[in-house]
Design a protein around this motif. Structure first.
Motif, PDB file in Angstrom:
ATOM      1  N   LEU A   1      -4.823  11.562  -8.303  1.00  0.00           N
ATOM      2  CA  LEU A   1      -4.831  10.279  -7.611  1.00  0.00           C
ATOM      3  C   LEU A   1      -6.265   9.893  -7.275  1.00  0.00           C
ATOM      4  N   GLY A   3       1.821   6.076  -6.941  1.00  0.00           N
ATOM      5  CA  GLY A   3       0.614   6.705  -7.483  1.00  0.00           C
ATOM      6  C   GLY A   3       0.680   8.223  -7.430  1.00  0.00           C
ATOM      7  N   ILE A   4       1.182   8.751  -6.323  1.00  0.00           N
ATOM      8  CA  ILE A   4       1.318  10.205  -6.184  1.00  0.00           C
ATOM      9  C   ILE A   4       2.321  10.749  -7.191  1.00  0.00           C
ATOM     10  N   PHE A  64       2.130   4.619   8.446  1.00  0.00           N
ATOM     11  CA  PHE A  64       2.571   5.653   7.510  1.00  0.00           C
ATOM     12  C   PHE A  64       3.244   6.815   8.240  1.00  0.00           C
ATOM     13  N   GLN A 124      -8.878   6.043  -6.599  1.00  0.00           N
ATOM     14  CA  GLN A 124      -8.840   4.599  -6.396  1.00  0.00           C
ATOM     15  C   GLN A 124      -8.730   3.870  -7.735  1.00  0.00           C
ATOM     16  N   LEU A 167      -7.702   1.030   2.458  1.00  0.00           N
ATOM     17  CA  LEU A 167      -7.357   2.389   2.869  1.00  0.00           C
ATOM     18  C   LEU A 167      -8.216   2.860   4.040  1.00  0.00           C
ATOM     19  N   ILE A 192      -8.987  -1.773  -2.673  1.00  0.00           N
ATOM     20  CA  ILE A 192      -8.140  -0.630  -2.297  1.00  0.00           C
ATOM     21  C   ILE A 192      -8.903   0.285  -1.362  1.00  0.00           C
ATOM     22  N   VAL A 209       0.843  -1.203   0.000  1.00  0.00           N
ATOM     23  CA  VAL A 209       0.000   0.000   0.000  1.00  0.00           C
ATOM     24  C   VAL A 209       0.877   1.251   0.000  1.00  0.00           C
ATOM     25  N   LEU A 231       0.802   3.961  -2.956  1.00  0.00           N
ATOM     26  CA  LEU A 231       0.493   5.374  -2.743  1.00  0.00           C
ATOM     27  C   LEU A 231       1.647   6.269  -3.195  1.00  0.00           C
ATOM     28  N   LEU A 267      -5.128   4.070  -8.773  1.00  0.00           N
ATOM     29  CA  LEU A 267      -4.353   3.165  -7.924  1.00  0.00           C
ATOM     30  C   LEU A 267      -4.550   1.709  -8.366  1.00  0.00           C
ATOM     31  N   TYR A 274      -3.026   4.307  10.457  1.00  0.00           N
ATOM     32  CA  TYR A 274      -2.212   5.415   9.963  1.00  0.00           C
ATOM     33  C   TYR A 274      -0.851   5.511  10.656  1.00  0.00           C
TER      34      TYR A 274
END
Length: 187
Positions: A58, A51-52, A101, A60, A93, A89, A44, A48, A63, A98
């Motif tokens: 961005l 993807g960014i 991350f 889903q 998410l 996804i 993930v 991310l 992604l 969190y």
């Protein structure tokens, strides 16, 4: 690999700053992959990040396309047979912790700070941005993002340059409820 957007750092250079062992260690310590079959936290994170860097907007769907792309799988040494759909996804998410991350981000930021002198950091113009929505009953706010539940919301976005807050925006128009609209405005 080419440089992403207008930045001076290539995707491979950025990925090189993030030890895979750190992602695996944090994954086991935070128990973030409990009952996860395909979209482990490390995947993930890679999804991310890539993807960014790779997509103009961005979502889903982008992604999903990114994860199912063979180039993405080769870059991150993922199993070519694995595929995901947008709903998977979305669910992942919404449930992922969190803190995983946050710890990865703090490591990257510390590494960046240690790796580059302050004068070099200024060239990259690294600024942190965070937004939050605050809701109140409609009668208390004259302006706000009306979410049709009897409440109005206001979005606050703050930028931080590592020393002091460097910018502050308050959004009350509905179009700014999306981060795709609000964050570019702040940045």
């Amino acid at each position: 690999m080419t440089n992403f957007k207008n930045h001076k750092v290539s995707v491979s250079q950025l990925i090189g700053l993030i030890p895979e062992a750190l992602l695996t260690h944090l994954s086991s310590n935070t128990n973030v992959d409990y009952y996860t079959k395909v979209l482990h936290a490390k995947k993930v994170f890679y999804l991310l990040l890539y993807g960014i860097l790779d997509n103009e907007k961005l979502s889903q769907r982008t992604l999903e396309d990114t994860f199912n792309d063979s180039g993405f799988k080769v870059l991150f040494d993922l199993d070519e047979r694995e595929t995901v759909v947008r709903s998977s996804i979305s669910e992942r998410l919404s449930k992922i912790d969190y803190h995983y991350f946050k710890e990865v981000y703090e490591f990257i930021y510390t590494t960046f700070s240690d790796y580059y002198a302050y004068s070099e950091q200024l060239k990259y113009n690294l600024i942190r941005v965070d937004s939050t929505m605050v809701s109140e009953m409609s009668g208390k706010l004259k302006e706000g993002l009306d979410n049709k539940s009897g409440k109005k919301s206001v979005k606050y976005s703050v930028t931080f340059d590592g020393i002091l807050p460097s910018g502050f925006e308050v959004f009350t128009q509905a179009k700014f409820s999306s981060e795709d609209q609000a964050l570019p405005q702040v940045i």
